[in-house]
Design an enzyme around this catalytic site. Structure first.
Site, short mmCIF file in Angstrom:
data_model
loop_
_atom_site.label_atom_id
_atom_site.label_comp_id
_atom_site.label_asym_id
_atom_site.label_seq_id
_atom_site.Cartn_x
_atom_site.Cartn_y
_atom_site.Cartn_z
CG HIS A 138 -8.37 -4.60 -1.96
ND1 HIS A 138 -7.29 -4.74 -1.15
CD2 HIS A 138 -9.14 -3.63 -1.39
CE1 HIS A 138 -7.38 -3.89 -0.13
NE2 HIS A 138 -8.51 -3.20 -0.27
CG LEU A 139 -15.32 -3.21 -2.16
CD1 LEU A 139 -16.36 -3.84 -3.06
CD2 LEU A 139 -15.88 -2.94 -0.79
CG HIS A 140 -11.50 -1.07 -6.64
ND1 HIS A 140 -11.26 -2.44 -6.70
CD2 HIS A 140 -11.64 -0.66 -7.91
CE1 HIS A 140 -11.24 -2.82 -7.97
NE2 HIS A 140 -11.48 -1.75 -8.72
CD GLN A 141 -18.46 3.64 -4.78
OE1 GLN A 141 -18.72 2.57 -5.30
NE2 GLN A 141 -19.37 4.46 -4.38
#
Length: 180
Positions: A138-141
């Site tokens: 799950h992409l996260h910045q």
């Protein structure tokens, strides 16, 4: 620990002594990889928005993305900007998701600056396990506030970071500042 080690150290493990050791056994969950998601159903970035903001450690919600406290922060106020959609690769974001992740990242920086006056930030996304993503699915910045002299020997030698603020307290302060 044998008698010599107890005598040499002057105390038992976990008991305060002259060295003022910082015991962080809660980090073993992260270090040993316990609780890492195996699918969408147990992804913390998918389940967090289903909770109340306080329970999910959510600072702000947008239409396509949200801002959440990092459960294992590098520094006080370490935030993550995540799309609601379970997507792993930056190139798979929609135009609206990309725009909102960027806008929430900018607002996160403004809010953290207003609350805790950092001297700078580290921003970044780790794409894939090999690139250091703790939760690659799950992409996260990352939005990591930094201060002059904030890194010392602790992370290098002790593999420990001293974070002086509880996550719930930091979430509350940042969420209140976000709303203005």
């Amino acid at each position: 620990m044998d008698d010599f080690e107890i005598e040499a150290s002057g105390s038992l493990p976990g008991v305060p002594d002259a060295f003022q050791r910082l015991w962080t056994p809660h980090r073993m969950v992260y270090i040993e990889g316990e609780g890492k998601p195996t699918g969408d159903h147990d992804c913390p970035f998918c389940t967090s928005p289903q909770r109340s903001d306080e329970d999910g450690l959510i600072v702000a919600r947008g239409e396509h993305a949200f801002v959440v406290m990092n459960l294992f922060p590098y520094s006080p106020g370490h935030l993550l900007v995540c799309p609601y959609r379970h997507v792993s690769d930056y190139t798979d974001l929609t135009v609206d998701e990309t725009r909102e992740v960027a806008e929430l990242t900018q607002q996160a920086m403004r809010v953290v600056r207003g609350v805790s006056k950092p001297h700078g930030f580290n921003l970044g996304m780790n794409q894939g396990d090999v690139a250091g993503a703790g939760i690659a699915a799950h992409l996260h910045q990352h939005v990591v506030p930094r201060w002059k002299g904030d890194m010392n020997f602790m992370p290098v030698i002790g593999q420990t970071r001293a974070v002086p603020q509880l996550l719930g307290d930091a979430r509350r302060i940042l969420a209140e500042a976000w709303r203005g």
